[in-house]
Every structure is written in structure tokens, then in C-alpha cells.
Design a protein around this motif. Structure first.
Motif, PDB file in Angstrom:
ATOM      1  N   ARG A 484      -2.958 -31.719 -46.512  1.00 25.53           N
ATOM      2  CA  ARG A 484      -2.360 -32.980 -46.062  1.00 25.53           C
ATOM      3  C   ARG A 484      -3.116 -34.173 -46.657  1.00 25.53           C
ATOM      4  O   ARG A 484      -2.502 -35.147 -47.104  1.00 25.53           O
ATOM      5  N   ALA A 485      -4.450 -34.105 -46.681  1.00 28.48           N
ATOM      6  CA  ALA A 485      -5.233 -35.186 -47.278  1.00 28.48           C
ATOM      7  C   ALA A 485      -4.953 -35.287 -48.775  1.00 28.48           C
ATOM      8  O   ALA A 485      -4.920 -36.394 -49.346  1.00 28.48           O
ATOM      9  N   TYR A 486      -4.737 -34.146 -49.432  1.00 20.83           N
ATOM     10  CA  TYR A 486      -4.388 -34.117 -50.857  1.00 20.83           C
ATOM     11  C   TYR A 486      -3.112 -34.915 -51.107  1.00 20.83           C
ATOM     12  O   TYR A 486      -3.044 -35.756 -52.029  1.00 20.83           O
ATOM     13  N   HIS A 487      -2.092 -34.691 -50.281  1.00 21.59           N
ATOM     14  CA  HIS A 487      -0.831 -35.420 -50.437  1.00 21.59           C
ATOM     15  C   HIS A 487      -1.000 -36.896 -50.089  1.00 21.59           C
ATOM     16  O   HIS A 487      -0.361 -37.763 -50.698  1.00 21.59           O
ATOM     17  N   ARG A 488      -1.855 -37.191 -49.127  1.00 23.96           N
ATOM     18  CA  ARG A 488      -2.090 -38.590 -48.762  1.00 23.96           C
ATOM     19  C   ARG A 488      -2.695 -39.353 -49.939  1.00 23.96           C
ATOM     20  O   ARG A 488      -2.337 -40.512 -50.196  1.00 23.96           O
ATOM     21  N   ILE A 489      -3.623 -38.736 -50.636  1.00 25.53           N
ATOM     22  CA  ILE A 489      -4.249 -39.396 -51.782  1.00 25.53           C
ATOM     23  C   ILE A 489      -3.203 -39.695 -52.853  1.00 25.53           C
ATOM     24  O   ILE A 489      -3.177 -40.787 -53.449  1.00 25.53           O
ATOM     25  N   ILE A 490      -2.308 -38.742 -53.099  1.00 25.03           N
ATOM     26  CA  ILE A 490      -1.263 -38.955 -54.109  1.00 25.03           C
ATOM     27  C   ILE A 490      -0.340 -40.103 -53.692  1.00 25.03           C
ATOM     28  O   ILE A 490       0.059 -40.930 -54.519  1.00 25.03           O
ATOM     29  N   ARG A 491      -0.005 -40.169 -52.403  1.00 24.86           N
ATOM     30  CA  ARG A 491       0.859 -41.258 -51.940  1.00 24.86           C
ATOM     31  C   ARG A 491       0.204 -42.615 -52.171  1.00 24.86           C
ATOM     32  O   ARG A 491       0.848 -43.567 -52.636  1.00 24.86           O
ATOM     33  N   VAL A 492      -1.091 -42.716 -51.825  1.00 24.64           N
ATOM     34  CA  VAL A 492      -1.798 -43.980 -52.014  1.00 24.64           C
ATOM     35  C   VAL A 492      -1.888 -44.312 -53.502  1.00 24.64           C
ATOM     36  O   VAL A 492      -1.684 -45.468 -53.914  1.00 24.64           O
ATOM     37  N   ALA A 493      -2.165 -43.298 -54.335  1.00 26.22           N
ATOM     38  CA  ALA A 493      -2.229 -43.527 -55.777  1.00 26.22           C
ATOM     39  C   ALA A 493      -0.884 -43.995 -56.326  1.00 26.22           C
ATOM     40  O   ALA A 493      -0.822 -44.847 -57.225  1.00 26.22           O
ATOM     41  N   ARG A 494       0.209 -43.461 -55.774  1.00 21.82           N
ATOM     42  CA  ARG A 494       1.543 -43.891 -56.186  1.00 21.82           C
ATOM     43  C   ARG A 494       1.747 -45.377 -55.873  1.00 21.82           C
ATOM     44  O   ARG A 494       2.318 -46.129 -56.684  1.00 21.82           O
ATOM     45  N   THR A 495       1.276 -45.811 -54.730  1.00 26.98           N
ATOM     46  CA  THR A 495       1.400 -47.225 -54.360  1.00 26.98           C
ATOM     47  C   THR A 495       0.575 -48.106 -55.276  1.00 26.98           C
ATOM     48  O   THR A 495       1.028 -49.180 -55.705  1.00 26.98           O
ATOM     49  N   ILE A 496      -0.655 -47.673 -55.585  1.00 29.12           N
ATOM     50  CA  ILE A 496      -1.500 -48.449 -56.498  1.00 29.12           C
ATOM     51  C   ILE A 496      -0.823 -48.582 -57.857  1.00 29.12           C
ATOM     52  O   ILE A 496      -0.831 -49.654 -58.481  1.00 29.12           O
ATOM     53  N   ALA A 497      -0.211 -47.492 -58.329  1.00 28.85           N
ATOM     54  CA  ALA A 497       0.515 -47.544 -59.601  1.00 28.85           C
ATOM     55  C   ALA A 497       1.698 -48.500 -59.528  1.00 28.85           C
ATOM     56  O   ALA A 497       1.969 -49.255 -60.475  1.00 28.85           O
ATOM     57  N   ASP A 498       2.408 -48.499 -58.389  1.00 29.89           N
ATOM     58  CA  ASP A 498       3.536 -49.420 -58.209  1.00 29.89           C
ATOM     59  C   ASP A 498       3.079 -50.876 -58.257  1.00 29.89           C
ATOM     60  O   ASP A 498       3.790 -51.751 -58.771  1.00 29.89           O
ATOM     61  N   MET A 499       1.902 -51.142 -57.694  1.00 30.69           N
ATOM     62  CA  MET A 499       1.383 -52.508 -57.699  1.00 30.69           C
ATOM     63  C   MET A 499       1.041 -52.981 -59.116  1.00 30.69           C
ATOM     64  O   MET A 499       0.977 -54.180 -59.375  1.00 30.69           O
ATOM     65  N   GLU A 500       0.835 -52.007 -60.023  1.00 26.44           N
ATOM     66  CA  GLU A 500       0.539 -52.335 -61.419  1.00 26.44           C
ATOM     67  C   GLU A 500       1.734 -52.069 -62.327  1.00 26.44           C
ATOM     68  O   GLU A 500       1.579 -52.026 -63.549  1.00 26.44           O
ATOM     69  N   ASN A 501       2.900 -51.812 -61.727  1.00 21.55           N
ATOM     70  CA  ASN A 501       4.131 -51.533 -62.472  1.00 21.55           C
ATOM     71  C   ASN A 501       4.011 -50.296 -63.354  1.00 21.55           C
ATOM     72  O   ASN A 501       4.602 -50.224 -64.440  1.00 21.55           O
ATOM     73  N   GLY A 502       3.238 -49.314 -62.893  1.00 18.32           N
ATOM     74  CA  GLY A 502       3.047 -48.098 -63.673  1.00 18.32           C
ATOM     75  C   GLY A 502       4.007 -47.000 -63.250  1.00 18.32           C
ATOM     76  O   GLY A 502       4.275 -46.818 -62.055  1.00 18.32           O
ATOM     77  N   ASN A 503       4.522 -46.256 -64.215  1.00 19.71           N
ATOM     78  CA  ASN A 503       5.406 -45.127 -63.910  1.00 19.71           C
ATOM     79  C   ASN A 503       4.609 -43.877 -63.566  1.00 19.71           C
ATOM     80  O   ASN A 503       4.927 -43.153 -62.620  1.00 19.71           O
ATOM     81  N   HIS A 504       3.545 -43.611 -64.344  1.00 21.93           N
ATOM     82  CA  HIS A 504       2.709 -42.445 -64.111  1.00 21.93           C
ATOM     83  C   HIS A 504       1.452 -42.832 -63.347  1.00 21.93           C
ATOM     84  O   HIS A 504       0.965 -43.970 -63.440  1.00 21.93           O
ATOM     85  N   ILE A 505       0.925 -41.851 -62.618  1.00 23.06           N
ATOM     86  CA  ILE A 505      -0.297 -42.063 -61.839  1.00 23.06           C
ATOM     87  C   ILE A 505      -1.471 -41.624 -62.705  1.00 23.06           C
ATOM     88  O   ILE A 505      -1.599 -40.435 -63.042  1.00 23.06           O
ATOM     89  N   THR A 506      -2.329 -42.553 -63.056  1.00 26.59           N
ATOM     90  CA  THR A 506      -3.446 -42.272 -63.945  1.00 26.59           C
ATOM     91  C   THR A 506      -4.711 -41.930 -63.162  1.00 26.59           C
ATOM     92  O   THR A 506      -4.735 -42.024 -61.929  1.00 26.59           O
ATOM     93  N   ASP A 507      -5.770 -41.576 -63.907  1.00 28.89           N
ATOM     94  CA  ASP A 507      -7.030 -41.238 -63.253  1.00 28.89           C
ATOM     95  C   ASP A 507      -7.634 -42.442 -62.530  1.00 28.89           C
ATOM     96  O   ASP A 507      -8.303 -42.289 -61.509  1.00 28.89           O
ATOM     97  N   SER A 508      -7.385 -43.666 -63.021  1.00 27.59           N
ATOM     98  CA  SER A 508      -7.913 -44.851 -62.325  1.00 27.59           C
ATOM     99  C   SER A 508      -7.226 -45.053 -60.977  1.00 27.59           C
ATOM    100  O   SER A 508      -7.873 -45.443 -59.990  1.00 27.59           O
ATOM    101  N   HIS A 509      -5.928 -44.788 -60.924  1.00 25.98           N
ATOM    102  CA  HIS A 509      -5.203 -44.881 -59.646  1.00 25.98           C
ATOM    103  C   HIS A 509      -5.715 -43.829 -58.667  1.00 25.98           C
ATOM    104  O   HIS A 509      -5.922 -44.112 -57.476  1.00 25.98           O
TER     105      HIS A 509
END
Length: 525
Positions: A484-509
């Protein structure tokens, strides 16, 4: 006041069965109820049937006194009130007015054909005045769905009912006003559309993020949390500004849509929290119950179930300060609404579901004394005391919180700096931009933000680069994170990518998202 003729006409064939349309509340929705009134010759009696609760049974005395004190002769015959359908429980004082109008209609004081196109609801005082009731908005919405063109409500509830399209709303202050109106002698005040200001955010509290000095990392975490509707936990010593930050979250949230505003207002209407000046919620709710609250107060309950704090925070923020101080059973009750977005309250004869999709924001000290890890003050707690303190929050509940952020104390130097901090308006504009990308992504779904994605949606909408995936796998192995924590991290990373207009989730996200798992990384003391 001269009494109007009633019973004398009824004995000459003037009495008939009348039917008045009203409503009762079930959950957050109205259910159409027909109030059938029959007056027949026989021993004087006044009976109400059709599963009435105590408050409905008590209406007999209020109705009797109101009719008499309004100047009408109360029938001294057998009165039977049937609330149909009979298998639905009726609760509340809003049946007073339709019962009184039904009796006056059966006495031919009001013509039967004039009440066909009206839904009536309201509480009566003993002198005939009409008091406001809870749940008028769901009642008005029901009238629109049932194609009932007119609704008569207490005057103080008129603005609340007026937000519903396609229904003419009339407000009354006294029973006599309704009688004269239905007889065509006078008019009642009609309320026009009351949602004209919808969409205009009004900062009624005067709070702003520009009030907070420093706390750059915490502000960034809050912006990410609001952008993706992620649950948030703030950890820091007393006086570090956790509560100040939490109370300013509504100022950076996007405005309520019309449907969200109606649904949220319905809940507050049922709870009796609306007023004549606040008849439609324009700002997202912020609820901050005390840590002594019971599970029924938080989740909802009662003999006739009422919404709790999780439902009152629907489409807004539920803030739990001093998170570990809440009772364990109260905190564990949060699991269902956090996962499902609603809460079901079961009774022997029925179950009621209230919506409860909110952003959970919590705050806690790092230890019982509050100063573990503080460089300015020494902690007096032992390792076992800190472990017991943190273990009050169960692992499964902690897993449901996406972002854990540390809020360090602010130095005097930071407080004294004469520097302009970023205002809420600027942050809110960035949040709205990130939300628009998510609304487009989930337009065919029943969700609107990244924080609400399930595992299947994560797989579809969260493509990770190879470096991002490798970094996440290493973090899971190092910190022993749950799936569950694994999926939570991906969700947060997806939001960070959205804030930067990114399509893919990078290592920085991914790296930034991993930083927001503070408790996972500090389990070993």
C-alpha cells in the motif's frame, strides 16, 4: 380572534380525505411522503400511523394548538393521519405543517385542488408560527426530481431551498399566511435563485499562506497534497506551526463545483449547520474535531443516524490535531471512509450510507514530550515511551496516509526576516492547473484526483522511467515498505509530475515522493 367554522361543516358532508405531499430524509436524500388525513365521526381521537418516530408523534399537540391559536375550530371527531409509504421510518418535526394543512383541507377550509402542485414542510409553534427545519435542501431537490413545481417551506429555510433549479420556493412565517395564500387571498414571498455567487471563493477567515514564515518544505508538501488530494501527516515539536499550516489549506484548494457544492450543502443541511445567510457552501469545509471525540461523533450514528465529522468534511479537509491522542477505536474507524469515500452506518432495520470523501490532514509530536530530534531542547522520553506513543497509530492506518512531512521549529531569525512570503492565491492557481490535468485524465471515471486512484488506474496512468522504477524498488527494500505504501509513493510521484507537466514519472519525482515517508524511514529509534 373569531374561530372559523370547521366541524359543523364536516357533519354536513364537508369532510373528505385529503393528501399533502411532503418528504422525510434518508441518509442525505429526500423520500417522498404522502400525508393522508381522514376525519370521521366517532369518539374523539388523533392518531398518526405509518412508522412515525417520537418527534412525529409529538406533532399532534403542536398541530392541535397551532390550528386553534390560528383561529380555526379543531374537529372534535376521529382524526387519522397516515404517512405513506408505511414501511419508511419518519423522523423530525417537518411533518407538523403538512399535517395541519391536511386537516384544514379535510375541513374544506382549503380547497383540495389547490394543494396538488405543492410540497409542504415545516415545524409549527403552538401559536401557529412556522419554524425552520433541517434537511430542506434534500427536500427541495426531491421536489425537482418528482416534478413538483412548488414548495412551501419555513421562511428562514427559503434561501436554502432556492438553490434548486426548476422549483418555485415560497416562504411562510405563520400558518394563516399559507391558508390565505392557498385560498388565493394573499401571496407568499417567493425566493429567486440563490446560487448566483457560486464559484466565487470567499476567504471568510482572513488566513493566508503569506502569514507563515519559513517552512518551505512543509509548504511544498501541502501544495503537493492539495494538488493530488493526498492524505497528509505533519510531525514536529510544539509551536512549529503545524496547526497554522493546516488551517490555511482551504485557502489553496480549488473551488467547489456546482455538484460538489450541492452535495456538501445537503450534508450540512441535514446536520442543521446552515443559516439564512449561509445557505450554499462556497468554500470547501474544514472540520477539526477535538481528540476526545467518540467514534459516533467522527463517523456518524445515533438512533436515527446522523452524519459525523468525516461526512461534514466531504469535499473538504478533516484535520486531526494531536493525532495519537485520539482513541484507537476512533482512528481505526477511519479506514472505511479513507478507502471507499463513504461510510455506512448499520442498524437492525436499516443501513444508511453517507458520503465521506475528504482530504485527511493530521498533526503529531515526534514523542510524548514533543522535543525528540529538536536541537534547541532536549527530549525527556525514553525509547520505549516514544515507541508506545507512535504505536497508537496502527500500521494499516499509517499506510493510508500518502505524505509524512517533518515540520521543524522556526528560528527567531526566520521570524524576524522582513520577506514577503508567497500568498495563497498564487499557490491555488498552481493547484488548479495540476487538478485540470487530473480531471482530464479521469473524466470517464468516478474520481477526480491522483490520490483516489486504485491499483489498476495506477498501472495505466503512472508510467515510470527505468531509473524511477529502480529507485522505488531500492526504497521498498531498504525501508520495508508495504504494497500500500508502494502505491502511495507512486500516486504522490504522479502528482509531482503533473505539477511539472510531465507525462512520465522520473527518478526525481520518485525521490521527492520517497522523502515524504518520514515515519517509514524512522521506525528504528
Amino acid at each position: 380572534m373569531v374561530a372559523h367554522r370547521g366541524l359543523s361543516e364536516s357533519n354536513n358532508g364537508g369532510v373528505m380525505i385529503s393528501k399533502i405531499t411532503t418528504a422525510t430524509i434518508y441518509g442525505i436524500d429526500g423520500i417522498k411522503i404522502d400525508v393522508e388525513v381522514d376525519i370521521s365521526m366517532g369518539l374523539p381521537a388523533f392518531n398518526i400511523v405509518g412508522l412515525p418516530e417520537a418527534s412525529v408523534k409529538e406533532s399532534k399537540e403542536r398541530v392541535r394548538s397551532a390550528i386553534k391559536n390560528a383561529g380555526f375550530e379543531f374537529p372534535n371527531d376521529r382524526i387519522t393521519i397516515n404517512l405513506a409509504p408505511a414501511d419508511v421510518r419518519k423522523e423530525g418535526s417537518s411533518f407538523d405543517l403538512p399535517i395541519a394543512v391536511g386537516i384544514l383541507t379535510s375541513l374544506n377550509i382549503i380547497k383540495k385542488e389547490t394543494i396538488i402542485h405543492y410540497l409542504i414542510a415545516g415545524e409549527l409553534s403552538l401559536d401557529g408560527r412556522i419554524k425552520g427545519v433541517r434537511g430542506i435542501l434534500p427536500t427541495a431537490i426531491l421536489a425537482g426530481k418528482e416534478r413538483i413545481p412548488n414548495i412551501i417551506v419555513p421562511y428562514e429555510n427559503g434561501r436554502e431551498a432556492s438553490v434548486v433549479q426548476g422549483v418555485r420556493v415560497f416562504g411562510a412565517k405563520h400558518l394563516l399566511e399559507i391558508v390565505h395564500f392557498l385560498k388565493g387571498d394573499t401571496s407568499l414571498e417567493e425566493f429567486g435563485r440563490g446560487d448566483k455567487d457560486h464559484g466565487n471563493i470567499k476567504n471568510e477567515t482572513g488566513l493566508n499562506f503569506s502569514d507563515i514564515k519559513g517552512q518551505t518544505q512543509a509548504k511544498r508538501a501541502l501544495e503537493i497534497a492539495v494538488s493530488g488530494s493526498h492524505n497528509l501527516l505533519m510531525i514536529g515539536p510544539p509551536g512549529s506551526g503545524k496547526t497554522m499550516l493546516a488551517r490555511r489549506i482551504p485557502t489553496i484548494m480549488p473551488p467547489l463545483s456546482y455538484d460538489e457544492a450541492i452535495e456538501t450543502t445537503k450534508i450540512h443541511s441535514i446536520a442543521g449547520l446552515l443559516s439564512a445567510s449561509k445557505f450554499l457552501l462556497l468554500n470547501r469545509p474544514f472540520r477539526a474535531p477535538h481528540h476526545t471525540i467518540s467514534d459516533a461523533g467522527l463517523i456518524g450514528g445515533g438512533h436515527v443516524p446522523k452524519p459525523g465529522e468525516v461526512s461534514l468534511a466531504h469535499n473538504g479537509v478533516l484535520f486531526l490535531d494531536e493525532f495519537p491522542e485520539f482513541k484507537r477505536n476512533v482512528l481505526e474507524a477511519l479506514r472505511q471512509p479513507l478507502e471507499d469515500g463513504d461510510v455506512t452506518i448499520s442498524r437492525v432495520t436499516h443501513a444508511i450510507t453517507f458520503p465521506a470523501r475528504f482530504m485527511l490532514v493530521t498533526a503529531m509530536n515526534p514523542c510524548p514530550c514533543g522535543y525528540w530530534g529538536d536541537s534547541r531542547r532536549s527530549c525527556t522520553c525514553t525509547g520505549s515511551q516514544i515507541h508506545r506513543y507512535r504505536s497508537r497509530i496502527s500500521g494499516p492506518l499509517l499506510d493510508r496516509i500518502d505524505i509524512h512531512v517533518e515540520v521543524p521549529p522556526v528560528t527567531i531569525r526566520e521570524l524576524s526576516l522582513d520577506r514577503e512570503e508567497e500568498p495563497s492565491e498564487n499557490i491555488r492557481e498552481r493547484v488548479r492547473k495540476a487538478r485540470r490535468a487530473q480531471e482530464e485524465r479521469f473524466k470517464e471515471k468516478k474520481i477526480y484526483a491522483n490520490g483516489q486512484m486504485n491499483a489498476r488506474m495506477i498501472k495505466k496512468h503512472c508510467p515510470l522511467t527505468d531509473n524511477g522504477r529502480n529507485l522505488l524498488e531500492k526504497a521498498v527494500d531498504k525501508f520495508g515498505l508495504s504494497p500500500r505504501a508502494y502505491h502511495r509513493i507512486i500516486r504522490v510521484a504522479r502528482t509531482i509530475a503533473d505539477m511539472e507537466n510531465g507525462n512520465h514519472i522520473t527518478d526525481s519525482h520518485v525521490a521527492e515522493a520517497i522523502q515524504y515517508r518520514a515515519l517509514d524511514k524512522r521506525i528504528t529509534l
